[in-house]
Enzyme design. Structure first.
Site: not given
Ligand code: HEM
Ligand SMILES: *[C@@H]1O[C@H](CO)[C@@H](O)[C@H](O)[C@H]1NC(C)=O
Ligand SMILES: *[C@@H]1O[C@H](CO)[C@@H](O)[C@H](O)[C@H]1NC(C)=O
Length: 320
Positions: A62, A66, A94, A194
């Site tokens: 992530r 970002h 973030n 995800h």
């Molecule tokens: C398409 C639009 C996207 C939205 C709206 C989005 C939104 C989010 C949100 C809200 C979370 C949870 C954050 C939290 O609760 O603190 C999250 C987690 C995460 N996102 Fe996304 N995301 C998107 C795209 C992506 C992309 C493109 C990737 C990587 C290729 C990605 C990888 C991740 C990962 C791996 C997590 C978990 C991080 C952790 O457990 O520390 N996301 N995302």
């Protein structure tokens, strides 16, 4: 005559400016001569960090995403706020959310030691750590391209404007991705990042109480650990297998069990091309693996600083 010379001169200036900005390509072998052990050093630290805490792989993936979505893949996400700028760490997407900075610091220290100097950029460390995380957790080992340099500044406002929030509709998600030079397929494939990691209750509360395109039992179960008020930081896997790279993310979308509103928008969100891709990847996991690698390389190529632009930071949190 004077005006002809003037316009010729202007032409030369414009041409040379555009040449110096036509970014040098990232390559696979950038560190082969300058520090042949750079990539293996990074991988071994990522591997240890994931053994200690499997979620770290998700967090590192992530961070790269970002980073790339704000001013390109230039390590800007890693910069702490200074008196000169407010950086990206406190932007809505973030704050209290992105993590993994200590692992990045550890990588930087170790890579400088092995390379006997400051030669590996923080932006490249993020790209390599993301790739290694994916492959260690069962995903594809795609070819990571390197040669990025680090930004000397970071922007809170650009982070606020450019990172997609989880309440976006399909149309908003697509235009966000298109504004970064990515297409519908990249949106669907990369959202399946995800397949790893977790989300806080505050990011999916509205979905589980108010969305209608959600499986009723799934919503009720989630509500137990994510009350209407309180428990903001309670965590839930973004798919059934948050420590394993697989296509469970897509299978869940088929039955209205996407955790985030933005996830579920990819299936049943009004775009039939997106619906078709979700179905396809839920059936063909190896196609998903391949396409994920290609889209990650594409994302990693977004506006890198190369050549003599930017710098190689000595400390990933600070401008030199
Ligand atoms: C398409 C639009 C996207 C939205 C709206 C989005 C939104 C989010 C949100 C809200 C979370 C949870 C954050 C939290 O609760 O603190 C999250 C987690 C995460 N996102 Fe996304 N995301 C998107 C795209 C992506 C992309 C493109 C990737 C990587 C290729 C990605 C990888 C991740 C990962 C791996 C997590 C978990 C991080 C952790 O457990 O520390 N996301 N995302
Ligand atoms: C702020 O910018 C000035 C001028 O570029 C520079 O000299 C100074 O070191 C910067 N301060 C910080 C904390 O980065
Ligand atoms: C659900 O919608 C209602 C009506 O718009 C609103 O008052 C409430 O705060 C929403 N609940 C959540 C958890 O978002």
């Amino acid at each position: 005559m004077a005006s002809l010379i003037h316009s010729l001169l202007l032409c030369v200036i414009v041409l040379s400016a555009s040449l110096s900005h036509s970014h040098a390509q990232l390559t696979q072998d950038f560190y082969n001569n300058v520090c042949p052990k750079a990539l293996s050093t990074i991988k071994s630290i990522v591997s240890k960090a994931i053994k200690r805490e499997p979620r770290m792989g998700a967090s590192l993936l992530r961070l790269h995403f970002h980073d790339c979505f704000v001013n390109g893949c230039d390590g800007s996400v890693l910069l702490d706020d200074t008196t000169n700028f407010t950086g990206e760490k406190t932007a809505p997407a973030n704050a209290n959310s992105i993590r993994g900075f200590e692992v990045v610091d550890q990588i930087k220290t170790q890579v400088d030691r092995v390379c006997k100097g400051n030669v590996v950029s923080c932006a490249d460390i993020l790209a390599i750590a993301a790739r290694d995380s994916v492959s260690i957790l069962g995903g594809p080992k795609y070819k990571v391209l390197v040669g990025r340099r680090d930004a000397r500044t970071a922007s809170f406002d650009n982070a606020r404007r450019n990172l997609p929030p989880p309440f976006f509709s399909f149309t908003q998600l697509l235009s966000n991705f298109q504004s970064h030079g990515l297409d519908l397929k990249d949106l669907v494939v990369l959202s399946a990042g995800h397949t790893l990691g977790v989300a806080r209750c505050s990011t999916f509360r509205t979905r589980i109480y108010n969305d209608t395109n959600i499986d009723t039992k799934f919503a009720t179960t989630l509500q137990r650990n994510c009350p209407q008020s309180g428990g903001d930081d309670n965590l839930k896997g973004l798919d059934k297998t948050p420590n394993f790279f697989d296509n469970a993310y897509f299978k869940a979308l088929l039955t209205n069990k996407g955790l985030l509103h933005s996830d579920q928008e990819l299936f049943g969100g009004g775009n039939s091309d997106s619906d078709d891709l979700v179905k396809y990847y839920s059936r063909y996991p190896s196609a998903f693996r391949n396409d994920f690698g290609s889209s990650m390389i594409k994302m990693g190529n977004m506006n890198p600083l190369t050549g003599t632009d930017g710098e190689i930071r000595a400390n990933c949190r600070l401008v030199n």
